[in-house]
Scaffold this motif. Structure first.
Motif, PDB file in Angstrom:
ATOM      1  N   GLY A   1      11.958  16.435 -16.616  1.00  0.00           N
ATOM      2  CA  GLY A   1      10.701  17.047 -17.028  1.00  0.00           C
ATOM      3  C   GLY A   1       9.639  16.033 -17.393  1.00  0.00           C
ATOM      4  O   GLY A   1       8.589  16.393 -17.937  1.00  0.00           O
ATOM      5  N   ARG A   2       9.869  14.768 -17.064  1.00  0.00           N
ATOM      6  CA  ARG A   2       8.911  13.709 -17.411  1.00  0.00           C
ATOM      7  C   ARG A   2       8.341  13.062 -16.154  1.00  0.00           C
ATOM      8  O   ARG A   2       9.005  13.011 -15.126  1.00  0.00           O
ATOM      9  CB  ARG A   2       9.585  12.656 -18.295  1.00  0.00           C
ATOM     10  N   SER A   3       7.121  12.561 -16.290  1.00  0.00           N
ATOM     11  CA  SER A   3       6.434  11.967 -15.139  1.00  0.00           C
ATOM     12  C   SER A   3       5.616  10.769 -15.599  1.00  0.00           C
ATOM     13  O   SER A   3       5.517  10.480 -16.800  1.00  0.00           O
ATOM     14  CB  SER A   3       5.531  13.005 -14.474  1.00  0.00           C
TER      15      SER A   3
ATOM     16  N   GLY B   1      -0.615   4.468 -12.199  1.00  0.00           N
ATOM     17  CA  GLY B   1      -0.561   5.068 -10.874  1.00  0.00           C
ATOM     18  C   GLY B   1       0.751   4.792 -10.165  1.00  0.00           C
ATOM     19  O   GLY B   1       1.453   3.822 -10.472  1.00  0.00           O
ATOM     20  N   MET B   2       1.096   5.629  -9.190  1.00  0.00           N
ATOM     21  CA  MET B   2       2.362   5.496  -8.484  1.00  0.00           C
ATOM     22  C   MET B   2       2.449   4.192  -7.705  1.00  0.00           C
ATOM     23  O   MET B   2       3.511   3.548  -7.664  1.00  0.00           O
ATOM     24  CB  MET B   2       2.564   6.676  -7.537  1.00  0.00           C
TER      25      MET B   2
ATOM     26  N   GLY C   1       9.840   9.506  -4.000  1.00  0.00           N
ATOM     27  CA  GLY C   1      10.933  10.465  -3.925  1.00  0.00           C
ATOM     28  C   GLY C   1      11.833  10.416  -5.149  1.00  0.00           C
ATOM     29  O   GLY C   1      12.255  11.451  -5.680  1.00  0.00           O
ATOM     30  N   MET C   2      12.129   9.204  -5.610  1.00  0.00           N
ATOM     31  CA  MET C   2      13.006   9.073  -6.774  1.00  0.00           C
ATOM     32  C   MET C   2      12.325   9.575  -8.043  1.00  0.00           C
ATOM     33  O   MET C   2      12.976  10.148  -8.926  1.00  0.00           O
ATOM     34  CB  MET C   2      13.448   7.619  -6.928  1.00  0.00           C
ATOM     35  N   MET C   3      11.005   9.399  -8.134  1.00  0.00           N
ATOM     36  CA  MET C   3      10.290   9.909  -9.300  1.00  0.00           C
ATOM     37  C   MET C   3      10.202  11.434  -9.268  1.00  0.00           C
ATOM     38  O   MET C   3      10.212  12.090 -10.314  1.00  0.00           O
ATOM     39  CB  MET C   3       8.897   9.288  -9.388  1.00  0.00           C
TER      40      MET C   3
ATOM     41  N   ASP D   1       0.853  -1.188   0.000  1.00  0.00           N
ATOM     42  CA  ASP D   1       0.000   0.000   0.000  1.00  0.00           C
ATOM     43  C   ASP D   1       0.894   1.245   0.000  1.00  0.00           C
ATOM     44  O   ASP D   1       2.122   1.142  -0.088  1.00  0.00           O
ATOM     45  CB  ASP D   1      -0.964  -0.003   1.193  1.00  0.00           C
ATOM     46  N   ASP D   2       0.270   2.418   0.113  1.00  0.00           N
ATOM     47  CA  ASP D   2       1.039   3.652   0.011  1.00  0.00           C
ATOM     48  C   ASP D   2       1.602   4.143   1.341  1.00  0.00           C
ATOM     49  O   ASP D   2       1.933   5.319   1.489  1.00  0.00           O
ATOM     50  CB  ASP D   2       0.189   4.746  -0.635  1.00  0.00           C
ATOM     51  N   THR D   3       1.737   3.238   2.310  1.00  0.00           N
ATOM     52  CA  THR D   3       2.359   3.613   3.586  1.00  0.00           C
ATOM     53  C   THR D   3       3.749   3.008   3.731  1.00  0.00           C
ATOM     54  O   THR D   3       4.436   3.284   4.721  1.00  0.00           O
ATOM     55  CB  THR D   3       1.493   3.160   4.780  1.00  0.00           C
ATOM     56  N   THR D   4       4.170   2.190   2.788  1.00  0.00           N
ATOM     57  CA  THR D   4       5.423   1.448   2.927  1.00  0.00           C
ATOM     58  C   THR D   4       6.635   2.271   2.501  1.00  0.00           C
ATOM     59  O   THR D   4       6.543   3.202   1.708  1.00  0.00           O
ATOM     60  CB  THR D   4       5.381   0.160   2.078  1.00  0.00           C
ATOM     61  N   THR D   5       7.792   1.894   3.030  1.00  0.00           N
ATOM     62  CA  THR D   5       9.036   2.603   2.731  1.00  0.00           C
ATOM     63  C   THR D   5       9.373   2.533   1.247  1.00  0.00           C
ATOM     64  O   THR D   5       9.806   3.526   0.650  1.00  0.00           O
ATOM     65  CB  THR D   5      10.197   2.012   3.553  1.00  0.00           C
ATOM     66  N   PHE D   6       9.197   1.367   0.637  1.00  0.00           N
ATOM     67  CA  PHE D   6       9.544   1.229  -0.782  1.00  0.00           C
ATOM     68  C   PHE D   6       8.684   2.161  -1.629  1.00  0.00           C
ATOM     69  O   PHE D   6       9.191   2.815  -2.551  1.00  0.00           O
ATOM     70  CB  PHE D   6       9.365  -0.219  -1.247  1.00  0.00           C
ATOM     71  N   TYR D   7       7.390   2.228  -1.311  1.00  0.00           N
ATOM     72  CA  TYR D   7       6.502   3.113  -2.070  1.00  0.00           C
ATOM     73  C   TYR D   7       6.997   4.552  -2.003  1.00  0.00           C
ATOM     74  O   TYR D   7       7.140   5.230  -3.025  1.00  0.00           O
ATOM     75  CB  TYR D   7       5.071   3.024  -1.532  1.00  0.00           C
TER      76      TYR D   7
END
Length: 322
Positions: free
Chosen positions: A229-231, A237-238, A219-221, A208-214
């Motif tokens: 300039g790209r996303s 989804g993230m 952060g890296m993205m 889920d979106d609470t984990t360190t890897f997520y």
């Protein structure tokens, strides 16, 4: 955004220089900074250890420390001399005392010759460390100590490292994989000399979106977007992206960078000006991407898994985080 057009290979260095500091990495950074600061006060053998699976950033910790405390030129009564506050060397495969000392001398600008005796080189290494004002010494890939062809060879290397710590009386940091951690723990002769220890752990799966890897991927993205300039494309989804990256990397932060670097390399060559990264782009990256570490299978199929298959993989490697 810094760039909204074509990508260039120069972006690789800029992306690599940006850090996402999860707790384990930040704690390791703090440990090295502390050892650097207290080094002048240490009047005894002082060994610290950092253990991690490959790709988790233990070598990067020291690279960053050197950036913060770079080599420089000092002037004194004897003239100019090179000052090397932090020295890091890597133990080679089948490490011997001779190989280790050769590497240290070369790193300090004093190449050795085959006519130099081992005892001469040992003393030379100690002299060079003092002359260069080295206050922190790191030995990376310390697990290679155990890959010497003979048992006596292993003992000789360990004995030299111990004597190195005793003679220099500066913090000596041994960095290695968990196999070396097991050796250190089992060897009372080594373990009793270790004053500090730190471990960089594999990050658990991003269920889920609470984990360190997520949040590491987030952060890296963010760094990636600032540099290129790209996303991510809206349809990717993230959380899904981080889960598919986990299948490739097995929780290794270094491999996330490798994936993004491969994207930059491919698109710099093609001259693409696309603003978004979708599943098709990720699949294209995988054609050239060479993951150094594939623990979670099937890595090559990461961006072909259906949502149901992806969920099953995440559950299989359920996050170890509390």
């Amino acid at each position: 955004m810094k760039n909204s057009g074509k990508l260039t290979l120069s972006m690789l260095g800029e992306l690599h220089a940006r850090r996402v500091l999860h707790n384990d990495f930040a704690d390791g950074e703090a440990l090295l900074d502390e050892l650097f600061e207290i080094s002048p006060e240490i009047k005894q053998a002082y060994i610290a250890t950092i253990f991690a699976e490959p790709g988790l950033g233990k070598s990067t910790l020291f690279k960053d420390l050197i950036v913060r405390n770079p080599p420089n030129i000092l002037k004194d009564d004897e003239g100019k001399r090179k000052n090397t506050p932090v020295l890091v060397v890597s133990a080679e495969e089948g490490c011997t005392v001779r190989k280790l000392v050769d590497t240290m001398c070369a790193a300090l600008g004093e190449p050795t010759t085959t006519s130099n005796t081992a005892s001469y080189l040992k003393q030379k290494a100690l002299t060079l460390l003092k002359e260069h004002g080295t206050v922190l010494l790191g030995i990376d890939e310390a697990q290679e100590f155990l890959n010497n062809s003979t048992r006596s060879g292993v003992k000789s290397v360990i004995s030299f490292v111990r004597s190195l710590a005793e003679s220099t009386q500066i913090p000596l940091v041994l960095m290695g994989t968990p196999s070396y951690e097991n050796f250190v723990s089992a060897s009372s002769d080594v373990n009793r000399r270790v004053k500090r220890s730190h471990t960089l752990n594999l990050m658990g799966s991003p269920i889920d979106d609470t984990t360190t890897f997520y949040w590491t991927v987030v952060g890296m993205m963010e760094n990636f977007t600032q540099v290129t300039g790209r996303s991510l494309a809206p349809e990717l989804g993230m959380l899904e992206f981080s889960q598919r990256l986990f299948v490739i990397t097995g929780g290794r932060i270094g491999c996330i960078y490798d994936f993004l670097a491969q994207y930059i390399t491919d698109h710099a060559k093609s001259g693409s000006t696309d603003r978004h990264i979708g599943l098709a782009d990720c699949l294209a990256v995988m054609k050239n991407y060479r993951a150094a570490f594939n623990l979670v299978k099937p890595a090559k199929l990461a961006f072909k898994l259906t949502d149901k298959q992806l969920k099953a993989v995440m559950e299989q490697h359920e996050s170890m985080e509390a």
